[in-house]
Design a protein around this motif. Structure first.
Motif, short mmCIF file in Angstrom:
data_model
loop_
_atom_site.label_atom_id
_atom_site.label_comp_id
_atom_site.label_asym_id
_atom_site.label_seq_id
_atom_site.Cartn_x
_atom_site.Cartn_y
_atom_site.Cartn_z
N VAL A 63 0.84 -0.88 0.24
CA VAL A 63 -0.16 0.12 0.04
C VAL A 63 0.95 1.30 -0.07
O VAL A 63 2.08 0.97 1.00
N LEU A 64 0.60 1.88 -0.83
CA LEU A 64 1.52 3.55 -0.90
C LEU A 64 0.07 4.29 -0.35
O LEU A 64 0.82 5.29 0.45
N ALA A 65 -0.76 4.35 -0.08
CA ALA A 65 -1.66 5.30 0.43
C ALA A 65 -2.66 4.73 0.18
O ALA A 65 -3.05 3.73 0.17
N THR A 66 -4.01 5.04 1.21
CA THR A 66 -5.26 4.65 1.62
C THR A 66 -6.00 5.95 1.04
O THR A 66 -5.71 7.12 1.92
N LEU A 67 -6.97 5.48 1.00
CA LEU A 67 -8.34 6.61 1.04
C LEU A 67 -9.15 6.53 1.74
O LEU A 67 -10.38 5.54 1.77
N VAL A 68 -8.89 7.21 2.70
CA VAL A 68 -10.01 7.39 4.18
C VAL A 68 -11.50 8.20 3.71
O VAL A 68 -12.24 7.65 4.38
N THR A 69 -11.19 9.48 2.69
CA THR A 69 -12.80 9.60 3.20
C THR A 69 -12.63 10.05 1.57
O THR A 69 -11.34 10.38 0.87
N ASP A 70 -13.95 10.50 1.58
CA ASP A 70 -14.16 10.96 -0.29
C ASP A 70 -15.65 11.69 -0.19
O ASP A 70 -16.57 10.80 0.12
N THR A 71 -15.82 12.72 -0.35
CA THR A 71 -17.32 13.55 -0.65
C THR A 71 -17.60 13.69 -1.88
O THR A 71 -18.63 14.22 -2.26
N SER A 72 -16.94 13.17 -2.73
CA SER A 72 -17.26 13.30 -4.36
C SER A 72 -17.45 11.86 -5.43
O SER A 72 -18.29 12.62 -5.29
N GLY A 73 -16.86 11.36 -5.24
CA GLY A 73 -17.43 10.19 -5.80
C GLY A 73 -17.20 9.91 -7.43
O GLY A 73 -17.77 8.92 -8.05
N ARG A 74 -16.61 10.75 -7.72
CA ARG A 74 -16.43 11.59 -9.12
C ARG A 74 -14.64 11.08 -9.70
O ARG A 74 -13.82 12.32 -9.07
N HIS A 75 -14.14 9.77 -9.54
CA HIS A 75 -12.71 9.74 -9.86
C HIS A 75 -12.61 9.35 -10.94
O HIS A 75 -13.99 8.54 -11.29
N ASP A 76 -11.27 8.24 -11.10
CA ASP A 76 -10.63 7.94 -12.18
C ASP A 76 -9.88 7.35 -12.44
O ASP A 76 -8.95 8.08 -11.89
N ALA A 77 -9.24 5.42 -12.61
CA ALA A 77 -8.81 5.02 -12.42
C ALA A 77 -8.36 4.20 -13.60
O ALA A 77 -6.97 3.56 -13.92
#
Length: 274
Positions: A116-130
């Motif tokens: 793991v490099l980083a954990t996504l802890v919180t998100d108020t957007s929900g609009r992302h792209d991987a």
């Protein structure tokens, strides 16, 4: 001109001391007017202009909050294990190992080492792209007429290259990035559909699970259908905290995530880190 001489140029430069722009770093970060953390713990405070970039090395456990201030930011993010450029964000593994094409709170940003490099802890957007990565010089030149880093429509790849060079990294060290605040959905026929932003004020928080070099370019998403180059400011705040521990629900949220955390802790233990 007042700046035609060395003395004049010096006086002009010093006259700018204390002035502020809409997009700029705050130094020291602890001078940020409304820190989201305990007093004195803020280590990075910056507003990145649309078409701009930034970078920083963050210690394990640091939390990084990105905020779309006006509703048209798009943060293209790369992570490298500090001092080990060969261990870096792997967007493909981040998606396939966690059985999810969409970045959401509770997921990890993984390297190709299964760590793991980083954990996504919180998100108020929900609009992302991987899935799509960032824009390129060729693509922006076709779309906007130019994509150079110093142009009015810089490409994300060009800006991430500059950020990388300032951290001893080379273009070959730049894998596909993930992007936050502009969404993409996969349709039933396999095509990608751009869903746009969540709106002003949306934010995410990442927690560094290793010492990481963070590279960020704030540029339009490559699938943004608008003919104009539209990119608004991105707020970047980071503060000292603690890495995800076994007692944290995010540690055991999924078997895949738990294994990635175990891999990370084992690797750090061999280096004398806890």
């Amino acid at each position: 001109m007042a700046t035609a001489t060395t003395d004049g140029a010096r006086d002009h430069a010093r006259a700018q001391d204390g002035t502020k722009a809409e997009a700029m770093p705050v130094v020291p970060a602890t001078d940020w007017p409304a820190p989201p953390c305990e007093a004195g713990h803020l280590v990075w405070a910056e507003t990145v202009a649309g078409g701009g970039y930034t970078h920083r090395v963050l210690a394990r456990g640091t939390e990084l909050r990105l905020t779309d201030l006006k509703g048209d930011a798009c943060a293209h993010v790369l992570l490298h294990a500090d001092g080990r450029p060969w261990e870096r964000l792997n967007a493909a593994d981040t998606v396939k190992v966690q059985w999810n094409a969409y970045l959401r709170a509770g997921q990890q940003l993984l390297s190709d080492q299964g760590r793991v490099l980083a954990t996504l802890v919180t998100d108020t957007s929900g609009r992302h792209d991987a899935l799509c990565g960032t824009s390129t010089l060729a693509r922006n030149t076709r779309r906007y007429g130019d994509g150079a880093a110093c142009s009015a429509s810089p490409a994300g790849r060009e800006l991430l290259t500059l950020a990388a060079l300032k951290n001893g990294l080379e273009p070959r060290d730049l894998p596909p990035s993930v992007s936050f605040f502009q969404g993409v959905e996969v349709r039933d026929d396999g095509t990608l559909h751009f869903t746009g932003p969540a709106g002003p004020g949306a934010s995410i928080t990442l927690r560094a699970e290793q010492d990481v070099t963070v590279l960020i370019a704030n540029v339009p998403h490559p699938l943004d259908p608008r003919p104009e180059y539209i990119s608004t400011p991105l707020e970047v705040l980071a503060w000292r905290a603690a890495p995800t521990a076994p007692a944290d629900p995010l540690y055991d949220a999924t078997p895949e995530g738990r294994r990635a955390h175990l891999n990370t802790r084992e690797f750090l233990a061999a280096k004398g880190r806890s």
